[in-house]
Design a protein around this motif. Structure first.
Motif, PDB file in Angstrom:
ATOM      1  N   PHE A 216       6.662 -13.525  -5.521  1.00  0.00           N
ATOM      2  CA  PHE A 216       5.331 -12.961  -5.292  1.00  0.00           C
ATOM      3  C   PHE A 216       5.277 -12.226  -3.954  1.00  0.00           C
ATOM      4  O   PHE A 216       4.670 -11.155  -3.836  1.00  0.00           O
ATOM      5  CB  PHE A 216       4.290 -14.079  -5.330  1.00  0.00           C
ATOM      6  CG  PHE A 216       2.871 -13.601  -5.236  1.00  0.00           C
ATOM      7  CD1 PHE A 216       2.263 -12.989  -6.317  1.00  0.00           C
ATOM      8  CD2 PHE A 216       2.139 -13.754  -4.067  1.00  0.00           C
ATOM      9  CE1 PHE A 216       0.953 -12.536  -6.236  1.00  0.00           C
ATOM     10  CE2 PHE A 216       0.847 -13.310  -3.974  1.00  0.00           C
ATOM     11  CZ  PHE A 216       0.244 -12.699  -5.065  1.00  0.00           C
ATOM     12  N   TYR A 217       5.916 -12.783  -2.945  1.00  0.00           N
ATOM     13  CA  TYR A 217       5.968 -12.134  -1.631  1.00  0.00           C
ATOM     14  C   TYR A 217       6.796 -10.857  -1.677  1.00  0.00           C
ATOM     15  O   TYR A 217       6.407  -9.823  -1.116  1.00  0.00           O
ATOM     16  CB  TYR A 217       6.571 -13.096  -0.607  1.00  0.00           C
ATOM     17  CG  TYR A 217       6.872 -12.481   0.742  1.00  0.00           C
ATOM     18  CD1 TYR A 217       5.856 -12.272   1.672  1.00  0.00           C
ATOM     19  CD2 TYR A 217       8.173 -12.116   1.080  1.00  0.00           C
ATOM     20  CE1 TYR A 217       6.134 -11.711   2.915  1.00  0.00           C
ATOM     21  CE2 TYR A 217       8.451 -11.554   2.321  1.00  0.00           C
ATOM     22  CZ  TYR A 217       7.436 -11.348   3.227  1.00  0.00           C
ATOM     23  OH  TYR A 217       7.717 -10.791   4.457  1.00  0.00           O
ATOM     24  N   ARG A 218       7.940 -10.896  -2.351  1.00  0.00           N
ATOM     25  CA  ARG A 218       8.896  -9.790  -2.321  1.00  0.00           C
ATOM     26  C   ARG A 218       8.333  -8.522  -2.950  1.00  0.00           C
ATOM     27  O   ARG A 218       8.691  -7.409  -2.542  1.00  0.00           O
ATOM     28  CB  ARG A 218      10.185 -10.199  -3.042  1.00  0.00           C
ATOM     29  CG  ARG A 218      11.311  -9.190  -2.876  1.00  0.00           C
ATOM     30  CD  ARG A 218      12.584  -9.652  -3.561  1.00  0.00           C
ATOM     31  NE  ARG A 218      13.685  -8.757  -3.253  1.00  0.00           N
ATOM     32  CZ  ARG A 218      13.930  -7.628  -3.910  1.00  0.00           C
ATOM     33  NH1 ARG A 218      13.170  -7.278  -4.925  1.00  0.00           N
ATOM     34  NH2 ARG A 218      14.957  -6.857  -3.563  1.00  0.00           N
ATOM     35  N   ARG A 219       7.447  -8.652  -3.916  1.00  0.00           N
ATOM     36  CA  ARG A 219       6.897  -7.485  -4.585  1.00  0.00           C
ATOM     37  C   ARG A 219       5.488  -7.204  -4.071  1.00  0.00           C
ATOM     38  O   ARG A 219       4.551  -7.945  -4.364  1.00  0.00           O
ATOM     39  CB  ARG A 219       6.879  -7.680  -6.101  1.00  0.00           C
ATOM     40  CG  ARG A 219       8.260  -7.809  -6.716  1.00  0.00           C
ATOM     41  CD  ARG A 219       8.247  -7.589  -8.193  1.00  0.00           C
ATOM     42  NE  ARG A 219       7.925  -6.213  -8.563  1.00  0.00           N
ATOM     43  CZ  ARG A 219       7.901  -5.748  -9.812  1.00  0.00           C
ATOM     44  NH1 ARG A 219       8.189  -6.572 -10.816  1.00  0.00           N
ATOM     45  NH2 ARG A 219       7.592  -4.505 -10.076  1.00  0.00           N
ATOM     46  N   GLU A 220       5.370  -6.177  -3.254  1.00  0.00           N
ATOM     47  CA  GLU A 220       4.104  -5.641  -2.752  1.00  0.00           C
ATOM     48  C   GLU A 220       3.493  -6.425  -1.598  1.00  0.00           C
ATOM     49  O   GLU A 220       3.104  -5.855  -0.588  1.00  0.00           O
ATOM     50  CB  GLU A 220       3.056  -5.517  -3.884  1.00  0.00           C
ATOM     51  CG  GLU A 220       3.443  -4.567  -4.987  1.00  0.00           C
ATOM     52  CD  GLU A 220       3.621  -3.140  -4.496  1.00  0.00           C
ATOM     53  OE1 GLU A 220       2.891  -2.721  -3.570  1.00  0.00           O
ATOM     54  OE2 GLU A 220       4.494  -2.442  -5.037  1.00  0.00           O
ATOM     55  N   VAL A 221       3.421  -7.743  -1.710  1.00  0.00           N
ATOM     56  CA  VAL A 221       2.681  -8.525  -0.725  1.00  0.00           C
ATOM     57  C   VAL A 221       3.297  -8.401   0.667  1.00  0.00           C
ATOM     58  O   VAL A 221       2.575  -8.333   1.680  1.00  0.00           O
ATOM     59  CB  VAL A 221       2.606  -9.998  -1.175  1.00  0.00           C
ATOM     60  CG1 VAL A 221       2.125 -10.907  -0.045  1.00  0.00           C
ATOM     61  CG2 VAL A 221       1.676 -10.120  -2.374  1.00  0.00           C
ATOM     62  N   TYR A 222       4.611  -8.332   0.765  1.00  0.00           N
ATOM     63  CA  TYR A 222       5.290  -8.278   2.065  1.00  0.00           C
ATOM     64  C   TYR A 222       4.862  -7.070   2.895  1.00  0.00           C
ATOM     65  O   TYR A 222       4.996  -7.069   4.130  1.00  0.00           O
ATOM     66  CB  TYR A 222       6.805  -8.255   1.873  1.00  0.00           C
ATOM     67  CG  TYR A 222       7.350  -6.915   1.467  1.00  0.00           C
ATOM     68  CD1 TYR A 222       7.839  -6.018   2.422  1.00  0.00           C
ATOM     69  CD2 TYR A 222       7.352  -6.509   0.134  1.00  0.00           C
ATOM     70  CE1 TYR A 222       8.328  -4.773   2.055  1.00  0.00           C
ATOM     71  CE2 TYR A 222       7.832  -5.280  -0.238  1.00  0.00           C
ATOM     72  CZ  TYR A 222       8.318  -4.402   0.724  1.00  0.00           C
ATOM     73  OH  TYR A 222       8.786  -3.168   0.364  1.00  0.00           O
ATOM     74  N   LYS A 223       4.340  -6.038   2.233  1.00  0.00           N
ATOM     75  CA  LYS A 223       3.948  -4.816   2.935  1.00  0.00           C
ATOM     76  C   LYS A 223       2.706  -5.017   3.793  1.00  0.00           C
ATOM     77  O   LYS A 223       2.452  -4.236   4.717  1.00  0.00           O
ATOM     78  CB  LYS A 223       3.684  -3.685   1.932  1.00  0.00           C
ATOM     79  CG  LYS A 223       4.867  -3.307   1.061  1.00  0.00           C
ATOM     80  CD  LYS A 223       4.458  -2.278   0.015  1.00  0.00           C
ATOM     81  CE  LYS A 223       5.608  -1.938  -0.923  1.00  0.00           C
ATOM     82  NZ  LYS A 223       5.189  -0.986  -1.995  1.00  0.00           N
ATOM     83  N   LEU A 224       1.928  -6.055   3.484  1.00  0.00           N
ATOM     84  CA  LEU A 224       0.604  -6.204   4.090  1.00  0.00           C
ATOM     85  C   LEU A 224       0.446  -7.459   4.928  1.00  0.00           C
ATOM     86  O   LEU A 224      -0.633  -7.699   5.464  1.00  0.00           O
ATOM     87  CB  LEU A 224      -0.465  -6.192   2.984  1.00  0.00           C
ATOM     88  CG  LEU A 224      -0.541  -4.917   2.142  1.00  0.00           C
ATOM     89  CD1 LEU A 224      -1.498  -5.105   0.984  1.00  0.00           C
ATOM     90  CD2 LEU A 224      -0.982  -3.734   3.002  1.00  0.00           C
ATOM     91  N   ILE A 225       1.507  -8.267   5.036  1.00  0.00           N
ATOM     92  CA  ILE A 225       1.392  -9.516   5.772  1.00  0.00           C
ATOM     93  C   ILE A 225       2.759  -9.855   6.352  1.00  0.00           C
ATOM     94  O   ILE A 225       3.793  -9.518   5.765  1.00  0.00           O
ATOM     95  CB  ILE A 225       0.899 -10.648   4.835  1.00  0.00           C
ATOM     96  CG1 ILE A 225       0.488 -11.882   5.614  1.00  0.00           C
ATOM     97  CG2 ILE A 225       1.919 -10.976   3.769  1.00  0.00           C
ATOM     98  CD1 ILE A 225      -0.222 -12.926   4.760  1.00  0.00           C
ATOM     99  N   THR A 226       2.765 -10.498   7.501  1.00  0.00           N
ATOM    100  CA  THR A 226       4.052 -10.906   8.061  1.00  0.00           C
ATOM    101  C   THR A 226       4.606 -12.079   7.261  1.00  0.00           C
ATOM    102  O   THR A 226       3.861 -12.821   6.608  1.00  0.00           O
ATOM    103  CB  THR A 226       3.933 -11.313   9.532  1.00  0.00           C
ATOM    104  OG1 THR A 226       3.180 -12.535   9.614  1.00  0.00           O
ATOM    105  CG2 THR A 226       3.270 -10.222  10.360  1.00  0.00           C
ATOM    106  N   GLU A 227       5.899 -12.252   7.344  1.00  0.00           N
ATOM    107  CA  GLU A 227       6.520 -13.361   6.621  1.00  0.00           C
ATOM    108  C   GLU A 227       6.014 -14.700   7.140  1.00  0.00           C
ATOM    109  O   GLU A 227       5.787 -15.641   6.365  1.00  0.00           O
ATOM    110  CB  GLU A 227       8.038 -13.282   6.734  1.00  0.00           C
ATOM    111  CG  GLU A 227       8.777 -14.286   5.877  1.00  0.00           C
ATOM    112  CD  GLU A 227      10.272 -14.030   5.827  1.00  0.00           C
ATOM    113  OE1 GLU A 227      10.992 -14.900   5.300  1.00  0.00           O
ATOM    114  OE2 GLU A 227      10.722 -12.965   6.301  1.00  0.00           O
ATOM    115  N   ALA A 228       5.813 -14.786   8.445  1.00  0.00           N
ATOM    116  CA  ALA A 228       5.316 -16.038   9.027  1.00  0.00           C
ATOM    117  C   ALA A 228       3.912 -16.357   8.524  1.00  0.00           C
ATOM    118  O   ALA A 228       3.601 -17.528   8.226  1.00  0.00           O
ATOM    119  CB  ALA A 228       5.325 -15.948  10.550  1.00  0.00           C
ATOM    120  N   GLN A 229       3.062 -15.346   8.416  1.00  0.00           N
ATOM    121  CA  GLN A 229       1.709 -15.568   7.899  1.00  0.00           C
ATOM    122  C   GLN A 229       1.756 -16.014   6.443  1.00  0.00           C
ATOM    123  O   GLN A 229       1.008 -16.906   6.030  1.00  0.00           O
ATOM    124  CB  GLN A 229       0.884 -14.287   8.030  1.00  0.00           C
ATOM    125  CG  GLN A 229       0.500 -13.930   9.461  1.00  0.00           C
ATOM    126  CD  GLN A 229      -0.156 -12.562   9.542  1.00  0.00           C
ATOM    127  OE1 GLN A 229       0.311 -11.588   8.946  1.00  0.00           O
ATOM    128  NE2 GLN A 229      -1.254 -12.470  10.280  1.00  0.00           N
TER     129      GLN A 229
END
Length: 278
Positions: A216-229
């Motif tokens: 879920f993170y790898r597709r699209e979401v990573y663009k808008l939030i830091t990995e730590a968040q």
């Protein structure tokens, strides 16, 4: 062997045009017939491509997904309703089976309105149709995030809630990403595209959830939030779930955030707890 008879009982109206047969839940209107005929004509010109498109069909607007079958073996299996050696069916039949079962269990989703197939000159199925109700007052999560990038955290929390609601009904969505989440201001989130799903309980819940949240993170979401968040939101979600093994979860989760996992490999996570990337 898979029999379509139980499905056809719930979809009693048959629509035939050229070499295509569709089984529909409702008797099609004149507008629906015209739209379906146009779609089938278009498929004659583009048989080798997958297609997804809304249909202007009057009172019950539809969304059509068409999948061609690429090999002779797949055509024979789907025509006969036979599974592959691993016991799973080819992707179009998997999607039909999973969609019917998810709908039966009351999942938040788009209603299945019909299904069908086009046969070649030998009588073999060469492409498969899945017809769902068009969610015309919804947008998918990718489009919604483009318009609301500052609402990424509420979106993630709501998406996790949808994922949990699926799990409570023993529906495991192995292609759970923003594009397969539909959003409306006036209604709960809905999940779509049940092609790569399981309607049984996994023997590897920690690894499977690790894949789902990493993917879920790898597709699209990573663009808008830091990995730590994102990790913090995942930790918040996991705190609500008993029985998850942190070590098994993290091994798959960390890899899935950064590596491509093919759709066949996702099945291995669910079935065996093994993650093969690349």
């Amino acid at each position: 062997m898979l029999s379509s008879q139980p499905f056809q009982r719930d979809y009693p109206f048959t629509f035939c045009f050229l070499n295509t047969t569709l089984h529909l839940r409702e008797k099609p209107s004149a507008d629906a017939c015209a739209a379906l005929e146009q779609l089938i004509r278009q498929r004659h010109a583009h048989k080798q491509t997958r297609a997804s498109a809304p249909l202007a069909t009057g009172e019950t607007p539809l969304f059509a997904k068409v999948q061609p079958l690429d090999t002779l073996k797949a055509k024979v299996r789907v025509t006969l309703g036979k599974p592959q050696r691993n016991g799973r069916f080819d992707w179009p039949l998997e999607e039909l089976i999973n969609t019917v079962e998810a709908q039966r269990r009351g999942v938040q989703m788009s209603d299945l309105e019909g299904f069908g197939y086009t046969r070649d000159r030998l009588g073999l199925v060469q492409e498969y149709f899945i017809l769902t109700r068009l969610l015309d007052d919804y947008v998918d999560g990718v489009q919604w995030l483009r318009n609301n990038p500052n609402k990424i955290e509420p979106f993630i929390r709501d998406a996790f809630g949808l994922l949990h609601s699926l799990a409570q009904k023993n529906i495991t969505h192995m292609d759970f990403w923003a594009g397969n989440i539909m959003i409306s201001p006036q209604a709960p989130l809905k999940a779509i595209d049940f092609e790569n799903c399981f309607a049984t309980i996994t023997p590897h819940p920690s690894e499977t959830l690790g894949f789902q949240l990493g993917f879920f993170y790898r597709r699209e979401v990573y663009k808008l939030i830091t990995e730590a968040q994102y990790d913090a939101l995942v930790e918040e979600y996991l705190d609500q779930l008993p029985g998850i093994c942190a070590e098994k979860f993290n091994e798959v989760y960390q890899a899935s955030k950064h590596e491509y996992v093919g759709r066949k490999q996702r099945r291995e996570v669910f079935l065996k707890g093994n993650l093969i990337t690349g």
